[in-house]
Design a protein around this motif. Structure first.
Motif, short mmCIF file in Angstrom:
data_model
loop_
_atom_site.label_atom_id
_atom_site.label_comp_id
_atom_site.label_asym_id
_atom_site.label_seq_id
_atom_site.Cartn_x
_atom_site.Cartn_y
_atom_site.Cartn_z
N SER A 341 7.44 8.40 -3.78
CA SER A 341 7.43 7.85 -5.13
C SER A 341 8.30 8.73 -6.02
O SER A 341 8.62 9.87 -5.66
N ARG A 349 1.63 7.83 1.37
CA ARG A 349 1.46 6.39 1.51
C ARG A 349 1.82 5.94 2.93
O ARG A 349 2.77 6.42 3.54
N TRP A 353 3.87 -0.24 -0.49
CA TRP A 353 3.00 -0.58 -1.61
C TRP A 353 1.82 0.36 -1.78
O TRP A 353 1.07 0.25 -2.74
N GLY A 354 1.60 1.25 -0.85
CA GLY A 354 0.48 2.18 -0.94
C GLY A 354 -0.24 2.28 0.39
O GLY A 354 0.38 2.33 1.44
N SER A 383 7.89 -1.25 -3.48
CA SER A 383 7.66 0.19 -3.32
C SER A 383 7.49 0.86 -4.68
O SER A 383 7.77 0.25 -5.74
N ALA A 384 7.09 2.11 -4.66
CA ALA A 384 6.90 2.87 -5.91
C ALA A 384 8.20 3.01 -6.68
O ALA A 384 8.19 3.22 -7.90
N TRP A 385 9.34 2.89 -5.99
CA TRP A 385 10.65 2.99 -6.64
C TRP A 385 11.10 1.65 -7.22
O TRP A 385 12.15 1.59 -7.88
#
Length: 471
Positions: A341, A349, A353-354, A383-385
């Motif tokens: 992230s 992760r 998505w986690g 994704s976190a990005w």
């Protein structure tokens, strides 16, 4: 149902681990049966891709391979069908440029056995595995680490899951006369809307990412997934969505696909011209333009499939990227945008998505659909990005040549699985790493360390790509 597939014996579970393994064996076997039920009898003997075996081979192979590995190589038992074992033991992946170059593999017979004969062999292979499952567990401490704790079974299960995808992209190439479409199948998810311009996601600072896995952290991993190690990843920029059919059509229609300067090597250009490639193998030209091939020959107009990710070989993806003045991500870059992230290079992760288990809301995989879906259809998989569609629809090309990690150790139970395809071997056409999953990829194979690979000029695989550039 084909002769010889009824009343298969069931394993006698000895532990919770055995119950889980049994469940996965059952699911894998059921899916293989389902696939072969979609073939006519003559279809079993078709070889729609000349670089692969006919379907009848894989029918015997997935069970024969497992029986050889479990019963003979692990438990040292005698073969009950040595002639068939030799016939079905190992598939082939010859050099695209020179098919005479190929790793060790089973040789095709002058005449293949009947379907009933192969199904009888399959049933006996399955029976031997199930009847001997408790013996494998009892001998755990005497086995190599690659076979301990059920790993030998997980290897056989994943091997079958991977071949199911091979069977389906072969099926796509086969004439409709040999197909028996299932009466119920999910509808296509299409959109005639224009593809929204991709957003460029800036990974503006250098960072780190862990590649591979720790051996004991996985119930099973293939040898190329080990060992775990951390690598530096410089800053870069990447599109939030993959390249679509609509965008690739622009590349074809403007003549850039036919421009030799866009192809990265003389070898790639020679392949394109020799094969007469005018567009991706996943397309078909008609009098009204292009259609996208689908499994049951219900071809979709490129207008309706405009927002599906385009399926191409690595060499085609690379040509498009050169035309755009950009490039394709490396394996470390892909892993960084998928498994870290912006605030933490090691947030633990399991998925982009986690840590929630994969579902159809996260992406198009695990046979939910039998075709791609429009890019951006699964926002919960982002994704976190802010990068979308990393898992599902198709495997994703990276620009990393498939090579061993430092400290690589070949599996003693299957030493050629990865090593036969590393750069040191006699292939003119290099294999490249793919990450993610296709719509026909099992959730069992969706893990950060899993690495798929194909030759750069192999056009049949379900593979997408997205554009990146340095910062």
């Amino acid at each position: 149902m084909q002769q010889g597939q009824e009343n298969e014996p069931q394993p006698q579970p000895q532990s919770e681990q055995s119950l889980v393994i049994k469940e996965w064996y059952d699911k894998a076997i059921a899916k293989t049966k389902e696939i072969y039920s979609m073939l006519t009898e003559d279809g079993h003997y078709q070889k729609p891709i000349q670089l692969r075996n006919p379907f009848i081979f894989y029918l015997g192979h997935v069970a024969g391979f497992a029986s050889i590995k479990v019963n003979q190589e692990t438990l040292k038992k005698s073969s009950f069908a040595p002639t068939y074992d030799v016939m079905f033991e190992r598939g082939l992946d010859p050099d695209v440029f020179d098919p005479s170059r190929c790793h060790d593999h089973s040789r095709a017979p002058v005449q293949w056995p009947s379907i009933a004969q192969v199904n009888d062999y399959v049933q006996k292979c399955r029976r031997e595995i199930f009847l001997n499952s408790d013996e494998v567990e009892k001998k755990n401490d005497t086995l190599s680490k690659w076979c301990q704790k059920g790993r030998i079974h997980w290897m056989c299960i994943e091997h079958e899951l991977l071949h199911q995808e091979t069977l389906m992209y072969m099926y796509l190439q086969m004439d409709a006369a040999y197909k028996v479409p299932p009466p119920k199948r999910p509808p296509f998810i299409t959109s005639s809307a224009k593809t929204l311009p991709p957003k460029k996601i800036s990974i503006s600072t250098a960072g780190k990412v862990e590649l591979g896995a720790k051996f004991d952290a996985l119930s099973f991993g293939w040898d190329n997934e080990f060992p775990a190690h951390v690598v530096d990843v410089p800053s870069f920029e990447v599109d939030d969505i993959p390249v679509t059919n609509e965008k690739f059509l622009e590349f074809v229609q403007c003549g850039a696909y036919e421009d030799k300067s866009n192809w990265a090597s003389k070898q790639n250009w020679l392949w394109k011209t020799k094969e007469g490639m005018k567009h991706p193998e996943s397309w078909q030209q008609t009098g009204n333009g292009y259609v996208i091939k689908t499994l049951f020959n219900e071809n979709i107009s490129i207008t309706d499939a405009a927002t599906w990710p385009v399926f191409v070989s690595f060499s085609e993806a690379q040509a498009y990227a050169r035309w755009k003045g950009r490039r394709i991500m490396t394996e470390p870059e892909w892993c960084r945008i998928a498994y870290t992230s912006p605030n933490d290079d090691d947030d633990g992760r399991k998925y982009p998505w986690g840590n929630d288990a994969p579902t159809s809301e996260h992406g198009n995989f695990n046979w939910t659909n039998l075709a791609p879906t429009p890019v951006g259809s699964h926002p919960l998989g982002t994704s976190a990005w802010g990068v979308q569609d990393l898992i599902g629809d198709a495997w994703e090309w990276t620009s990393s040549v498939f090579a061993p990690f430092d400290g690589f150790e070949a599996m003693d139970i299957y030493p050629g699985y990865s090593a036969d395809f590393f750069p040191s071997n006699d292939y003119e056409c290099s294999h490249y790493v793919l990450k993610g999953a296709s719509f026909a990829t099992s959730t069992r194979l969706i893990r950060p360390s899993f690495r798929n690979w194909y030759q750069s000029c192999y056009p049949y695989v379900w593979a997408k790509f997205r554009l990146a550039n340095d910062l």
